[in-house]
Design a protein around this motif. Structure first.
Motif, PDB file in Angstrom:
ATOM      1  N   ASP A  85      -4.895   8.492  -0.310  1.00 54.41           N
ATOM      2  CA  ASP A  85      -5.437   7.342   0.426  1.00 54.41           C
ATOM      3  C   ASP A  85      -4.307   6.333   0.592  1.00 54.41           C
ATOM      4  O   ASP A  85      -3.939   5.635  -0.361  1.00 54.41           O
ATOM      5  CB  ASP A  85      -6.599   6.721  -0.360  1.00 54.41           C
ATOM      6  CG  ASP A  85      -7.245   5.552   0.395  1.00 54.41           C
ATOM      7  OD1 ASP A  85      -6.643   5.094   1.400  1.00 54.41           O
ATOM      8  OD2 ASP A  85      -8.309   5.099  -0.027  1.00 54.41           O
ATOM      9  N   THR A  90       0.861  -1.193   0.000  1.00 54.54           N
ATOM     10  CA  THR A  90       0.000   0.000   0.000  1.00 54.54           C
ATOM     11  C   THR A  90       0.899   1.245   0.000  1.00 54.54           C
ATOM     12  O   THR A  90       2.086   1.159   0.345  1.00 54.54           O
ATOM     13  CB  THR A  90      -0.901   0.048   1.251  1.00 54.54           C
ATOM     14  OG1 THR A  90      -0.071   0.210   2.410  1.00 54.54           O
ATOM     15  CG2 THR A  90      -1.746  -1.202   1.386  1.00 54.54           C
ATOM     16  N   LYS A 137      -4.596   2.130  -0.164  1.00 53.05           N
ATOM     17  CA  LYS A 137      -4.710   1.489  -1.489  1.00 53.05           C
ATOM     18  C   LYS A 137      -3.389   0.882  -1.913  1.00 53.05           C
ATOM     19  O   LYS A 137      -2.312   1.409  -1.607  1.00 53.05           O
ATOM     20  CB  LYS A 137      -5.161   2.512  -2.534  1.00 53.05           C
ATOM     21  CG  LYS A 137      -6.628   2.884  -2.414  1.00 53.05           C
ATOM     22  CD  LYS A 137      -7.047   3.765  -3.575  1.00 53.05           C
ATOM     23  CE  LYS A 137      -8.548   4.009  -3.547  1.00 53.05           C
ATOM     24  NZ  LYS A 137      -8.956   4.950  -4.599  1.00 53.05           N
ATOM     25  N   THR A 187      -2.792   0.321  -7.974  1.00 53.99           N
ATOM     26  CA  THR A 187      -4.036   1.021  -8.342  1.00 53.99           C
ATOM     27  C   THR A 187      -3.819   2.527  -8.498  1.00 53.99           C
ATOM     28  O   THR A 187      -4.709   3.239  -8.936  1.00 53.99           O
ATOM     29  CB  THR A 187      -5.139   0.797  -7.273  1.00 53.99           C
ATOM     30  OG1 THR A 187      -4.747   1.481  -6.059  1.00 53.99           O
ATOM     31  CG2 THR A 187      -5.349  -0.670  -6.987  1.00 53.99           C
ATOM     32  N   TYR A 188      -2.641   3.016  -8.125  1.00 55.89           N
ATOM     33  CA  TYR A 188      -2.396   4.459  -8.134  1.00 55.89           C
ATOM     34  C   TYR A 188      -2.154   5.007  -9.541  1.00 55.89           C
ATOM     35  O   TYR A 188      -1.490   4.376 -10.355  1.00 55.89           O
ATOM     36  CB  TYR A 188      -1.164   4.803  -7.290  1.00 55.89           C
ATOM     37  CG  TYR A 188      -1.378   4.819  -5.795  1.00 55.89           C
ATOM     38  CD1 TYR A 188      -2.597   5.179  -5.241  1.00 55.89           C
ATOM     39  CD2 TYR A 188      -0.333   4.498  -4.929  1.00 55.89           C
ATOM     40  CE1 TYR A 188      -2.778   5.208  -3.866  1.00 55.89           C
ATOM     41  CE2 TYR A 188      -0.504   4.523  -3.547  1.00 55.89           C
ATOM     42  CZ  TYR A 188      -1.740   4.881  -3.023  1.00 55.89           C
ATOM     43  OH  TYR A 188      -1.912   4.913  -1.664  1.00 55.89           O
TER      44      TYR A 188
END
Length: 297
Positions: free
Chosen positions: A122, A92, A125, A129-130
């Motif tokens: 965030d 993350t 995550k 996904t960034y």
């Protein structure tokens, strides 16, 4: 005192010279702009400073230590943000920030949380996904959460929106106030103009201008907007006047800094209604050097 010093730095790849006798110095508490288009040699110079590349000739020292031989020791007190951040896809954002901060031996939880909120990230995550902008935020948060003495930032706002760019600028100014040094490599001239005490312009691997912004402005022209009651005669013949354009009753032109006094004196006879002068921007200076060299790419 010089925190970072580059002396006659040269880097060759076979017959190709990526850097040629580059010299600059970043002092304590100074924000130093290193500007030029993509491919000018900025990233090569930074890789030498980080100990990733070995210089062919010349020297690069950080905190008085050799950038190549003492790289491990130097890295304990520097924070680096590249222009294209690659992160571990299964971690993350928060885990990556913690890892980077711990590597530098600092663990300021409050600072970390404050920056995560500031950059609207965030941290729960997964990095895969960034977006590019969010990956950039992770690197910036990790850098500014650590207690580094020197920040090396290579196109750090790449992929950030204007609001986040402003947040980044606030972080740089806060670091400067705390006496930290920052080397900011960028081709976004407005960013450099807002933040930097000094700049070096690099073109095809060579430094072509260095100095404070006010020093560099002496090398270029002031923009003038003029309105008078009487018709202005023979202005194009006055020494230092360039690029004269008349639109309705307004005259636009540029004047060399050293001739400004004489030009204003000459204009006094025509009953000046309005005279607006603007200092040359860094962009004016930058483009002057790149005109006729195939443009900026």
């Amino acid at each position: 005192m010089g925190v970072l010093k580059v002396t006659n730095l040269t880097k060759k790849y076979g017959n190709f010279t990526a850097l040629s006798k580059v010299n600059f110095e970043v002092k304590k508490g100074e924000v130093y702009g290193f500007i030029g288009p993509n491919g000018a040699g900025k990233t090569t110079a930074i890789r030498v400073l980080l100990g990733i590349l070995k210089a062919t000739e010349g020297s690069a020292t950080i905190f008085g230590k050799d950038a190549w031989n003492d790289a491990v020791e130097i890295h304990k007190n520097i924070a680096y943000v590249p222009g294209d951040v690659n992160l571990w896809p299964n971690l993350t954002g928060g885990e990556v920030i913690d890892l980077f901060v711990r590597l530098r031996g600092t663990n300021n939880i409050n600072r970390r949380e404050e920056l995560i909120k500031k950059f609207d990230l965030d941290p729960t995550k997964k990095c895969r996904t960034y977006s590019k902008g969010n990956r950039q935020k992770v690197a910036l948060i990790a850098a500014f959460a650590s207690d580094a003495d020197l920040y090396i930032l290579d196109e750090p706002t790449s992929g950030l929106d204007p609001l986040m760019e402003r947040k980044f600028q606030e972080c740089v100014m806060k670091a400067k106030k705390a006496g930290k040094s920052i080397l900011l490599s960028s081709h976004i001239l407005s960013e450099v103009e807002k933040l930097c005490d000094k700049v070096s312009i690099i073109k095809e691997g060579q430094i072509i201008e260095s100095g404070t912004l006010s020093e560099l402005r002496h090398l270029t022209r002031i923009n003038i907007e003029l309105e008078t009651k009487k018709t202005v005669l023979n202005l194009e013949g006055v020494k230092g006047v360039h690029d004269l354009v008349k639109k309705d009753n307004v005259i636009y032109f540029q004047v060399d800094s050293e001739n400004l006094g004489e030009v204003i004196k000459y204009l006094g006879q025509f009953d000046v209604v309005r005279l607006k002068s603007a200092p040359p921007t860094l962009e004016d200076l930058f483009m002057r050097h790149y005109e006729g060299a195939g443009g900026v790419n």
